[in-house]
Design an enzyme around this catalytic site. Structure first.
Site, PDB file in Angstrom:
ATOM      1  CE  LYS A  63       5.587   6.343  -2.860  1.00 28.18           C
ATOM      2  NZ  LYS A  63       5.049   6.968  -2.757  1.00 28.18           N
ATOM      3  CG  ASP A  99       4.871  10.978  -2.748  1.00 29.80           C
ATOM      4  OD1 ASP A  99       4.515  10.932  -3.519  1.00 29.80           O
ATOM      5  OD2 ASP A  99       5.286   9.545  -2.014  1.00 29.80           O
TER       6      ASP A  99
HETATM    7  N1  LIG Z   1      -2.312  10.599  -2.145  1.00 31.10           N
HETATM    8  C1  LIG Z   1      -1.215  10.404  -2.905  1.00 31.10           C
HETATM    9  O1  LIG Z   1      -0.738  10.865  -3.069  1.00 31.10           O
HETATM   10  C2  LIG Z   1      -0.594   9.436  -1.836  1.00 31.10           C
HETATM   11  C3  LIG Z   1       0.781   9.922  -2.418  1.00 31.10           C
HETATM   12  C4  LIG Z   1       1.196   7.751  -1.172  1.00 31.10           C
HETATM   13  C5  LIG Z   1       0.811   6.843  -0.592  1.00 31.10           C
HETATM   14  N2  LIG Z   1      -1.080   7.669  -0.338  1.00 31.10           N
HETATM   15  C6  LIG Z   1      -1.606   7.051   0.501  1.00 31.10           C
HETATM   16  O2  LIG Z   1      -0.701   6.672   2.428  1.00 31.10           O
HETATM   17  C7  LIG Z   1      -0.948   5.325   3.002  1.00 31.10           C
HETATM   18  C8  LIG Z   1      -0.125   5.183   3.632  1.00 31.10           C
HETATM   19  O3  LIG Z   1       1.064   4.560   2.536  1.00 31.10           O
HETATM   20  P1  LIG Z   1       2.357   4.294   3.402  1.00 31.10           P
HETATM   21  O4  LIG Z   1       2.848   4.089   2.007  1.00 31.10           O
HETATM   22  O5  LIG Z   1       3.025   4.897   3.707  1.00 31.10           O
HETATM   23  O6  LIG Z   1       2.939   2.698   4.433  1.00 31.10           O
HETATM   24  P2  LIG Z   1       3.370   1.789   4.655  1.00 31.10           P
HETATM   25  O7  LIG Z   1       4.620   2.561   4.680  1.00 31.10           O
HETATM   26  O8  LIG Z   1       3.195   0.447   4.667  1.00 31.10           O
HETATM   27  O9  LIG Z   1       2.997   2.910   6.582  1.00 31.10           O
HETATM   28  C9  LIG Z   1       1.454   2.294   7.483  1.00 31.10           C
HETATM   29  C10 LIG Z   1       1.702   2.786   8.232  1.00 31.10           C
HETATM   30  O10 LIG Z   1       0.147   2.445   8.537  1.00 31.10           O
HETATM   31  C11 LIG Z   1      -0.160   2.146  10.136  1.00 31.10           C
HETATM   32  N3  LIG Z   1      -1.597   1.552   9.475  1.00 31.10           N
HETATM   33  C12 LIG Z   1      -2.224   0.644   8.957  1.00 31.10           C
HETATM   34  N4  LIG Z   1      -3.258   0.029   8.771  1.00 31.10           N
HETATM   35  C13 LIG Z   1      -3.245   0.509  10.634  1.00 31.10           C
HETATM   36  C14 LIG Z   1      -5.270   0.826  11.181  1.00 31.10           C
HETATM   37  N5  LIG Z   1      -6.087  -0.297  11.222  1.00 31.10           N
HETATM   38  N6  LIG Z   1      -5.116   1.617  12.711  1.00 31.10           N
HETATM   39  C15 LIG Z   1      -4.391   2.316  12.609  1.00 31.10           C
HETATM   40  N7  LIG Z   1      -2.336   2.570  11.505  1.00 31.10           N
HETATM   41  C16 LIG Z   1      -2.796   1.538  10.814  1.00 31.10           C
HETATM   42  C17 LIG Z   1       1.074   1.676  10.136  1.00 31.10           C
HETATM   43  O11 LIG Z   1       1.043   1.710  11.999  1.00 31.10           O
HETATM   44  P3  LIG Z   1       2.320  -0.459  12.376  1.00 31.10           P
HETATM   45  O12 LIG Z   1       3.405   0.765  12.248  1.00 31.10           O
HETATM   46  O13 LIG Z   1       1.245   0.233  13.799  1.00 31.10           O
HETATM   47  O14 LIG Z   1       1.665  -1.113  11.961  1.00 31.10           O
HETATM   48  C18 LIG Z   1       1.175   2.553   9.372  1.00 31.10           C
HETATM   49  O15 LIG Z   1       2.381   3.435  10.073  1.00 31.10           O
HETATM   50  C19 LIG Z   1      -1.516   4.405   1.586  1.00 31.10           C
HETATM   51  O16 LIG Z   1      -2.847   4.571   2.096  1.00 31.10           O
HETATM   52  C20 LIG Z   1      -1.467   4.728   0.386  1.00 31.10           C
HETATM   53  O17 LIG Z   1      -2.667   4.750  -0.362  1.00 31.10           O
HETATM   54  C21 LIG Z   1      -1.268   8.189  -0.817  1.00 31.10           C
END
Ligand SMILES: NC(=O)c1ccc[n+]([C@@H]2O[C@H](COP(=O)([O-])OP(=O)(O)OC[C@H]3O[C@@H](n4cnc5c(N)ncnc54)[C@H](OP(=O)(O)O)[C@@H]3O)[C@@H](O)[C@H]2O)c1
Length: 262
Positions: A63, A99
């Site tokens: 993205k 989003d």
């Molecule tokens: N429904 C929809 O349309 C939609 C759209 C977009 C994304 N999503 C979902 O959104 C989620 C996040 O996506 P993203 O792209 O934003 O991810 P990202 O940029 O990789 O960010 C991940 C975040 O999760 C935290 N994290 C990861 N594992 C953790 C744990 N075990 N405990 C606490 N915090 C944790 C990380 O914290 P740290 O900074 O401490 O590492 C970081 O803040 C995914 O599951 C994705 O499938 C859904």
């Protein structure tokens, strides 16, 4: 024939082709929507033009690369610095972020929400929090570690890491972390989450089609809750509007997409 695709890595799990093709068929558009495994985000523009696409959706991890690849970025995507929808307009790649408004649409039926806590500080958290703040909600961010919080501080959010967080009352708790996606983790320490859930009215996990440990907690605490399915559908509906230049009513696109994954 207009060609569309989703670019991502991995991409085989994506239901975007199903959603978009069902509406394309419904409206008898001469178009087709496929999947494209894009390994190198730097090649996004090259592949887009080579494949002669009219539009794409972009998913993890491209993205930010999509933001950089566009000739022009419109709306909230400029602030988020992440693009999930690109449309070819007269040879120019125009980028949007659906989003953020998609999430907002998905919580419009929650009544009386003023103060929101976002768990996580990744790309999804950026999109959701900036949009909600613009819509007038009071939004605070809680992330496991400190590093990713800088973006939010610069945009004027109150932010916390796990150590600095002090519990207070929020109407809605949103899990944007990937905790619970492929493990059984909670997105914050259990005692903290229990205290938050005790005071909240609503909980949303952006992970879809799964009762995550976070959502199980919401059920235990009798909160109204949602997974990320509605957000997923609404972001696709808004992307479809851009792909076909707002030719169709949002209500009709939504009905069709809801039907296909019901
Ligand atoms: N429904 C929809 O349309 C939609 C759209 C977009 C994304 N999503 C979902 O959104 C989620 C996040 O996506 P993203 O792209 O934003 O991810 P990202 O940029 O990789 O960010 C991940 C975040 O999760 C935290 N994290 C990861 N594992 C953790 C744990 N075990 N405990 C606490 N915090 C944790 C990380 O914290 P740290 O900074 O401490 O590492 C970081 O803040 C995914 O599951 C994705 O499938 C859904």
């Amino acid at each position: 024939m207009k060609l569309f695709a989703i670019f991502g890595n991995p991409v085989s799990h994506s239901i975007s082709p199903l959603l978009h093709n069902s509406v394309i068929e419904h409206f008898k558009e001469e178009a087709c929507y496929g999947r494209y495994l894009l390994k190198n985000g730097d090649l996004l523009k090259e592949k887009f033009l080579f494949l002669k696409l009219k539009g794409v959706n972009v998913t993890v991890p491209h993205k930010e690369a999509a933001f950089r690849a566009c000739d022009e970025v419109r709306g909230i995507a400029k602030e988020i610095e992440a693009v999930n929808t690109i449309v070819n307009e007269n040879g120019k790649l125009i980028g949007y972020n659906t989003d953020a408004p998609g999430f907002y649409e998905s919580i419009k039926d929650f009544r009386g929400v003023k103060k929101i806590l976002i768990l996580g500080a990744g790309g999804t958290a950026k999109a959701i929090s900036l949009f909600l703040k613009k819509e007038g909600f009071e939004v605070e961010i809680l992330n496991r570690s400190e590093n990713r919080l800088n973006f939010f501080k610069e945009k004027g959010f109150r932010t916390f890491n796990w150590e600095s967080f002090e519990i207070s009352k929020y109407d809605l708790i949103v899990n944007t972390t990937s905790a619970g996606l492929s493990d059984n983790c909670l997105p914050v320490r259990e005692n903290v989450l229990d205290a938050l859930m005790k005071e909240a009215k609503y909980a949303v996990d952006v992970i879809y089609n799964k009762k995550t440990p976070f959502l199980k907690k919401a059920i235990d605490f009798n909160l109204s809750y949602k997974d990320g399915r509605d957000m997923l559908i609404y972001q696709a509906v808004i992307a479809f509007e851009y792909f076909f230049d707002k030719k169709y009513k949002r209500k009709n696109i939504l009905e069709q997409m809801k039907e296909i994954i019901s």
